[in-house]
Design a protein around this motif. Structure first.
Motif, PDB file in Angstrom:
ATOM      1  N   ALA A 201       0.823  -1.211   0.000  1.00  7.53           N
ATOM      2  CA  ALA A 201       0.000   0.000   0.000  1.00  7.53           C
ATOM      3  C   ALA A 201       0.854   1.256   0.000  1.00  7.53           C
ATOM      4  CB  ALA A 201      -0.933  -0.008   1.211  1.00  7.53           C
ATOM      5  N   ASP A 202       1.876   1.288   0.857  1.00  4.50           N
ATOM      6  CA  ASP A 202       2.759   2.454   0.894  1.00  4.50           C
ATOM      7  C   ASP A 202       3.558   2.574  -0.399  1.00  4.50           C
ATOM      8  OD1 ASP A 202       1.851   3.126   3.395  1.00  4.50           O
ATOM      9  OD2 ASP A 202       3.534   2.219   4.466  1.00  4.50           O
ATOM     10  N   SER A 203       3.925   1.432  -0.967  1.00  2.70           N
ATOM     11  CA  SER A 203       4.664   1.446  -2.231  1.00  2.70           C
ATOM     12  C   SER A 203       3.812   2.040  -3.345  1.00  2.70           C
ATOM     13  CB  SER A 203       5.099   0.026  -2.612  1.00  2.70           C
ATOM     14  OG  SER A 203       6.009  -0.494  -1.664  1.00  2.70           O
ATOM     15  N   VAL A 267       4.286 -16.657  -0.676  1.00  2.23           N
ATOM     16  CA  VAL A 267       5.157 -15.619  -1.224  1.00  2.23           C
ATOM     17  C   VAL A 267       4.671 -15.172  -2.601  1.00  2.23           C
ATOM     18  CG1 VAL A 267       7.503 -15.146  -2.024  1.00  2.23           C
ATOM     19  CG2 VAL A 267       7.134 -16.342   0.142  1.00  2.23           C
ATOM     20  N   VAL A 268       4.221 -16.105  -3.413  1.00  2.00           N
ATOM     21  CA  VAL A 268       3.668 -15.749  -4.726  1.00  2.00           C
ATOM     22  C   VAL A 268       2.462 -14.828  -4.550  1.00  2.00           C
ATOM     23  CG1 VAL A 268       2.447 -16.672  -6.739  1.00  2.00           C
ATOM     24  CG2 VAL A 268       4.541 -17.785  -5.923  1.00  2.00           C
ATOM     25  N   ALA A 272       2.074 -10.855  -5.711  1.00  2.00           N
ATOM     26  CA  ALA A 272       0.954 -10.374  -6.521  1.00  2.00           C
ATOM     27  C   ALA A 272       0.427  -9.044  -6.001  1.00  2.00           C
ATOM     28  CB  ALA A 272      -0.162 -11.418  -6.539  1.00  2.00           C
ATOM     29  N   SER A 273       0.437  -8.859  -4.684  1.00  2.00           N
ATOM     30  CA  SER A 273      -0.036  -7.588  -4.119  1.00  2.00           C
ATOM     31  C   SER A 273       0.895  -6.446  -4.488  1.00  2.00           C
ATOM     32  CB  SER A 273      -0.188  -7.694  -2.596  1.00  2.00           C
ATOM     33  OG  SER A 273       1.069  -7.789  -1.944  1.00  2.00           O
ATOM     34  N   ALA A 277       0.394  -3.071  -6.928  1.00  2.00           N
ATOM     35  CA  ALA A 277       0.808  -1.732  -6.491  1.00  2.00           C
ATOM     36  C   ALA A 277       1.673  -1.019  -7.521  1.00  2.00           C
ATOM     37  CB  ALA A 277       1.576  -1.833  -5.169  1.00  2.00           C
ATOM     38  N   GLY A 278       2.065  -1.732  -8.560  1.00  2.00           N
ATOM     39  CA  GLY A 278       2.882  -1.125  -9.611  1.00  2.00           C
ATOM     40  C   GLY A 278       4.304  -1.624  -9.678  1.00  2.00           C
ATOM     41  N   CYS A 279       4.645  -2.593  -8.827  1.00  2.00           N
ATOM     42  CA  CYS A 279       6.011  -3.117  -8.804  1.00  2.00           C
ATOM     43  C   CYS A 279       6.254  -4.006 -10.023  1.00  2.00           C
ATOM     44  CB  CYS A 279       6.229  -3.913  -7.520  1.00  2.00           C
ATOM     45  SG  CYS A 279       7.860  -4.682  -7.406  1.00  2.00           S
TER      46      CYS A 279
END
Length: 307
Positions: A201-203, A267-268, A272-273, A277-279
């Motif tokens: 979320a912060d990312s 971890v997968v 995904a989250s 977030a745009g990563c």
């Protein structure tokens, strides 16, 4: 999603250990091997056998690997004069055949400066901005022309701006959670923007700030790569996860909350989250550098699920 390995050698690692991790990184199919740039260990432990210099390490690895990208998260701007750093990075890039990336930050760990007699100026961020201008300016100056810079903190006069990197453009990484100056700096100089150890979320909020700064600078936000660095603790079983957490002195619950921890499926799902977030790129921070099977688990049981 690009997957990279990120190490913290100041916590205790010889060159031989780093070489083993880098070669495993290459053999297992990861995109890159990165390391921190620190001269003093943090927290518990003695840091033995002692610090290794980031760019000396990468020069060695440049000759002992053939495919993976190599770089720093982040080289401290307080450690090196920008003209010297431009020479060092260009030389190591040539030694690697054009596989080097430069993460450059302001520097923040006061104690390591005191321990090794390195000046720790108050105006670190303005110096970083000048350093980025100088390093990139030197590399971009055409062969046969000279580069001059008259800044507040650094002055260069008629530099031949040599040597040039092997790559036409060495990727430059800028990172952090500053809300105003950091996005502006990334928009002007960075090829990649990295966020260390933050939630999805912060990312997402910080990536958004960088995208807006890029637009304001007249640059397409898509020109940048957006990445996260997160501590890894992955095991095929809960017992493996617990064992790996204990080896780095962390609690499983805390690692699940703040990092990429748990079984491969967990971890997968967490990755995904971050993707949402745009990563676009993940740096797995590996703290137990003797546990090469940890890298194998990530490569075989996590990476394959992300294809």
């Amino acid at each position: 999603m690009d997957l990279r390995i990120f190490t913290e050698p100041q916590q205790g690692a010889s060159y031989e250990t780093l070489l083993a991790v880098a070669q495993a990184t290459e053999q297992l199919g990861f995109d890159a091997f990165f390391r921190s740039d620190h001269y003093l260990h943090m927290g518990d432990g003695d840091g033995l056998p002692g610090p290794t210099d980031a760019w000396v390490t990468l020069a060695g690895l440049a000759r002992e690997t053939s495919r993976i990208r190599l770089g720093t998260l982040m080289t401290a701007g307080t450690f090196r004069l920008p003209g010297v750093l431009a020479i060092q990075v260009a030389q190591v890039d040539a030694m690697s055949g054009g596989r080097i990336e430069l993460g450059l930050g302001a520097g923040w760990f006061a104690e390591e400066h005191t321990a090794y007699g390195i000046p720790f100026p108050k105006e670190k961020f303005p110096r970083l901005e000048e350093q980025l201008a100088i390093v990139t300016g030197l590399w971009e100056t055409p062969v046969g022309e000279t580069f001059s810079y008259d800044g507040t903190y650094y002055q260069l006069t008629d530099s031949p701006a040599l040597p040039k990197p092997a790559q036409a453009k060495v990727p430059v990484l800028v990172g952090g959670m500053g809300k105003v100056r950091t996005p502006r700096l990334a928009a002007r100089y960075a090829d990649e923007f990295n966020i260390p150890f933050q939630s999805a979320a912060d990312s997402a909020e910080q990536f958004g700030r960088v995208r807006e700064a890029a637009k304001e600078a007249g640059r397409a936000p898509e020109d940048l790569v957006y990445s996260n660095a997160l501590v890894a603790c992955v095991g095929r079983t809960e017992a493996e996860v617990t064992r790996r957490a204990a080896a780095i002195g962390r609690e499983v619950a805390e690692l699940r909350e703040n990092g990429l921890a748990g079984t491969p499926g967990e971890v997968v799902e967490k990755i995904a989250s971050y993707r949402e977030a745009g990563c676009q790129r993940i740096y797995f921070q590996i703290l137990d550098l003797d546990d090469l099977d940890h890298l194998a688990v990530i490569a075989e049981d996590v990476a394959r699920q992300l294809d």
